[in-house]
Design an enzyme around this catalytic site. Sequence first.
Site, PDB file in Angstrom:
ATOM      1  N   LYS A 258      -9.374   1.926  -1.971  1.00  0.00           N
ATOM      2  CA  LYS A 258      -9.594   1.376  -0.613  1.00  0.00           C
ATOM      3  C   LYS A 258     -10.958   1.774  -0.054  1.00  0.00           C
ATOM      4  O   LYS A 258     -11.290   2.969   0.023  1.00  0.00           O
ATOM      5  CB  LYS A 258      -8.473   1.873   0.303  1.00  0.00           C
ATOM      6  CG  LYS A 258      -8.470   1.291   1.707  1.00  0.00           C
ATOM      7  CD  LYS A 258      -7.200   1.768   2.436  1.00  0.00           C
ATOM      8  CE  LYS A 258      -7.058   1.187   3.823  1.00  0.00           C
ATOM      9  NZ  LYS A 258      -5.801   1.661   4.469  1.00  0.00           N
TER      10      LYS A 258
ATOM     11  N   GLU B 256       0.860  -1.197   0.000  1.00  0.00           N
ATOM     12  CA  GLU B 256       0.000   0.000   0.000  1.00  0.00           C
ATOM     13  C   GLU B 256       0.893   1.242   0.000  1.00  0.00           C
ATOM     14  O   GLU B 256       1.941   1.252   0.655  1.00  0.00           O
ATOM     15  CB  GLU B 256      -0.836  -0.009   1.295  1.00  0.00           C
ATOM     16  CG  GLU B 256      -1.664   1.232   1.552  1.00  0.00           C
ATOM     17  CD  GLU B 256      -2.254   1.275   2.980  1.00  0.00           C
ATOM     18  OE1 GLU B 256      -1.590   0.790   3.930  1.00  0.00           O
ATOM     19  OE2 GLU B 256      -3.371   1.789   3.120  1.00  0.00           O
TER      20      GLU B 256
ATOM     21  N   CYS C  84      -4.762  -2.958   2.784  1.00  0.00           N
ATOM     22  CA  CYS C  84      -4.481  -2.883   4.218  1.00  0.00           C
ATOM     23  C   CYS C  84      -5.687  -3.203   5.109  1.00  0.00           C
ATOM     24  O   CYS C  84      -6.033  -4.351   5.286  1.00  0.00           O
ATOM     25  CB  CYS C  84      -3.868  -1.538   4.583  1.00  0.00           C
ATOM     26  SG  CYS C  84      -3.098  -1.611   6.211  1.00  0.00           S
TER      27      CYS C  84
ATOM     28  N   GLU D 169      -6.144   8.768   7.699  1.00  0.00           N
ATOM     29  CA  GLU D 169      -6.643   8.354   6.367  1.00  0.00           C
ATOM     30  C   GLU D 169      -7.992   8.984   6.064  1.00  0.00           C
ATOM     31  O   GLU D 169      -8.273   9.337   4.921  1.00  0.00           O
ATOM     32  CB  GLU D 169      -6.725   6.828   6.274  1.00  0.00           C
ATOM     33  CG  GLU D 169      -5.369   6.183   6.113  1.00  0.00           C
ATOM     34  CD  GLU D 169      -5.482   4.746   5.658  1.00  0.00           C
ATOM     35  OE1 GLU D 169      -6.024   4.499   4.575  1.00  0.00           O
ATOM     36  OE2 GLU D 169      -5.016   3.871   6.410  1.00  0.00           O
TER      37      GLU D 169
HETATM   38  N1  CDV Z   1      -3.012   1.359   6.651  1.00  0.00           N
HETATM   39  C1  CDV Z   1      -3.957   0.731   7.385  1.00  0.00           C
HETATM   40  O1  CDV Z   1      -5.084   0.545   6.937  1.00  0.00           O
HETATM   41  N2  CDV Z   1      -3.592   0.369   8.619  1.00  0.00           N
HETATM   42  C2  CDV Z   1      -4.503  -0.249   9.552  1.00  0.00           C
HETATM   43  C3  CDV Z   1      -4.100   0.091  10.969  1.00  0.00           C
HETATM   44  C4  CDV Z   1      -4.385   1.507  11.279  1.00  0.00           C
HETATM   45  C5  CDV Z   1      -4.824  -0.763  11.976  1.00  0.00           C
HETATM   46  C6  CDV Z   1      -4.541  -1.758   9.395  1.00  0.00           C
HETATM   47  O2  CDV Z   1      -5.643  -2.316   9.438  1.00  0.00           O
HETATM   48  O3  CDV Z   1      -3.491  -2.399   9.311  1.00  0.00           O
END
Ligand code: CDV
Length: 310
Positions: free
Chosen positions: A123, A46, A168, A142
């Site tokens: 996302k 990401e 992510c 975010e």
């Molecule tokens: N970049 C992300 O989406 N990170 C989240 C953190 C903040 C928990 C994740 O789910 O890994």
Amino acid sequence: MRTLTVAAAQMGPIQKADSRESVIARMIALLDQAKAAGAELVVYPELALTTFFPRWYHEDRAEADIWFDTQMPGPATQALFDRAREHGIAISFGYAEKTPDGHHFNTSILTDKTGAIVGKYRKVHLPGHVEYDTERTHQHLEKRYFEPGDLGFPVWRALGGIIGMAICNDRRWPETYRVMGLQGVEMVLIGYNTPSVNSQRGNEGIEKRLFHNRLSVQAGAYQNATWVVAVAKAGDEDGHHLFGGSLIVDPNGEIVAEAKTEGDELLVHACDLDETKFGKSTIFDFARHRRIEHYGLITSRTGAEPPPEV
Ligand code: CDV
């Protein structure tokens, strides 16, 4: 047998001060290694082109536009696309996208082996908050810098299989995989940047967080009979640590490759896409076994009281 040899290209930290060119040079070095290892598809994390900038608060949101790309490929990324085309390797990576009409998304793309973009995902599950939060050990903005993805969870017939993408935090939500599973997905590509500590629960350390990473990815793979390639950006970015633990998981939910470092590291695995067939035609044959009834139908049949209105 339908083999797709995939390389998970974990990336070590990118500091705020690192130039886009230096990052692209690292991505190209990983691509060259992947070529030597026989990979056909290289998956990067990401927001692969920059530091994980949502940890930095800009009162004026427009200042954060320095982290966004308005063109893909653009002046900085063209060299990566060119090398991928020369090698005949498909690539997938995440970046901050600013559209011509000014929208901001946390995006990933998939190319074919000629370097043409064949898929784009934005996302959906944006974690964190909009305003500066004094209660947290670190910021995760975010929701300040991105809009929720507006493309759903599509899949693409590409590279001899059915490929999907997620980013992510999406990996923690079962519907991410299921929406793609219902479209027959055979390989899900996921990039991530995950802090090693929970900003709201100091005693949740790296081991618990790596456990949740494996748990989510392995469950998504098993419950949808799909390969999953989950790729970290890892290590210490300007004093903020991200865990590594990149994974390639087979359609049984078993880990076939896992990163050992927190730096630039390649995991390569020859994935037989036909291995998805057994699960998809037996225990997870959605057409035969999946019976989601409307709540009203269930209550009318069983006589159960619906929950009270709140
Ligand atoms: N970049 C992300 O989406 N990170 C989240 C953190 C903040 C928990 C994740 O789910 O890994």
